[in-house]
Design an enzyme around this catalytic site. Sequence first.
Site, PDB file in Angstrom:
ATOM      1  CG  HIS A 101     -14.622   2.943  -4.985  1.00 30.23           C
ATOM      2  ND1 HIS A 101     -13.649   3.399  -4.115  1.00 30.23           N
ATOM      3  CD2 HIS A 101     -14.315   1.655  -5.249  1.00 30.23           C
ATOM      4  CE1 HIS A 101     -12.780   2.430  -3.881  1.00 30.23           C
ATOM      5  NE2 HIS A 101     -13.158   1.350  -4.544  1.00 30.23           N
ATOM      6  CG  HIS A 103     -15.992  -2.421  -6.909  1.00 29.93           C
ATOM      7  ND1 HIS A 103     -14.886  -2.488  -7.725  1.00 29.93           N
ATOM      8  CD2 HIS A 103     -15.529  -1.994  -5.702  1.00 29.93           C
ATOM      9  CE1 HIS A 103     -13.810  -2.130  -7.042  1.00 29.93           C
ATOM     10  NE2 HIS A 103     -14.178  -1.817  -5.808  1.00 29.93           N
TER      11      HIS A 103
HETATM   12  P1  5GP Z   1     -11.013  -0.862  -4.214  1.00 31.62           P
HETATM   13  O1  5GP Z   1     -10.012  -1.993  -4.180  1.00 31.62           O
HETATM   14  O2  5GP Z   1     -10.484   0.378  -3.514  1.00 31.62           O
HETATM   15  O3  5GP Z   1     -12.379  -1.258  -3.752  1.00 31.62           O
HETATM   16  O4  5GP Z   1     -11.202  -0.544  -5.747  1.00 31.62           O
HETATM   17  C1  5GP Z   1     -10.485   0.431  -6.450  1.00 31.62           C
HETATM   18  C2  5GP Z   1     -10.747   0.196  -7.921  1.00 31.62           C
HETATM   19  O5  5GP Z   1     -10.359   1.348  -8.638  1.00 31.62           O
HETATM   20  C3  5GP Z   1      -9.951  -0.982  -8.501  1.00 31.62           C
HETATM   21  O6  5GP Z   1     -10.851  -1.957  -9.014  1.00 31.62           O
HETATM   22  C4  5GP Z   1      -9.091  -0.340  -9.591  1.00 31.62           C
HETATM   23  O7  5GP Z   1      -8.986  -1.151 -10.747  1.00 31.62           O
HETATM   24  C5  5GP Z   1      -9.817   0.959  -9.874  1.00 31.62           C
HETATM   25  N1  5GP Z   1      -8.957   2.062 -10.292  1.00 31.62           N
HETATM   26  C6  5GP Z   1      -7.798   2.453  -9.708  1.00 31.62           C
HETATM   27  N2  5GP Z   1      -7.314   3.554 -10.315  1.00 31.62           N
HETATM   28  C7  5GP Z   1      -8.182   3.862 -11.303  1.00 31.62           C
HETATM   29  C8  5GP Z   1      -8.214   4.904 -12.282  1.00 31.62           C
HETATM   30  O8  5GP Z   1      -7.348   5.778 -12.351  1.00 31.62           O
HETATM   31  N3  5GP Z   1      -9.272   4.923 -13.150  1.00 31.62           N
HETATM   32  C9  5GP Z   1     -10.252   3.958 -13.088  1.00 31.62           C
HETATM   33  N4  5GP Z   1     -11.242   4.059 -13.986  1.00 31.62           N
HETATM   34  N5  5GP Z   1     -10.258   2.968 -12.178  1.00 31.62           N
HETATM   35  C10 5GP Z   1      -9.230   2.917 -11.300  1.00 31.62           C
END
Ligand code: 5GP
Length: 140
Positions: A101, A103
Amino acid sequence: MSEEKCIFCLIASGDIPCAKVYEDESVLAFLDLSPVHPGHTLVIPKVHYKDLLEVPCEFAPALLSALKKIGVAVMKATGATGFNVMQNNGVSAGQTMFHVHWHIIPRFDGDGLGAWEQGNYPDAAAMQTMAAKVASCLEK
Ligand code: 5GP
Ligand code: ZN
């Protein structure tokens, strides 16, 4: 993580709800549950890939187009004057959701969010040595 248990796959299939921002054949974008600033959006491929290394290069045009479109919309919607595009690969890099993903984080002048702490190479030779080392590790 299997695709059946992947939360982002379940969001992409509609089995788990999300605050949807954008969708096309290959991309879905929805608000991050825990935003850095309101409007913080996640952009995912609908197909499950664990991280950037698994994403086929053919996905690049759809991704780039979505990032640009959504970046502009997030700025308009929030009044932000800039935005960061961030993408984490691996636990050490802060990845917590193992469906790749991107951001999109709206930014404001003086919003106080920390920048990367950056350092220096000891000298120009050390910098050239590191460049040569990385270059030698590129797959031909
Ligand atoms: P990472 O740290 O893997 O780059 O980012 C994962 C992101 O996913 C985090 O910013 C977290 O807040 C978001 N996130 C985790 N679980 C969910 C969810 O169930 N729904 C949504 N909309 N965001 C999520
Ligand atoms: Zn997934």
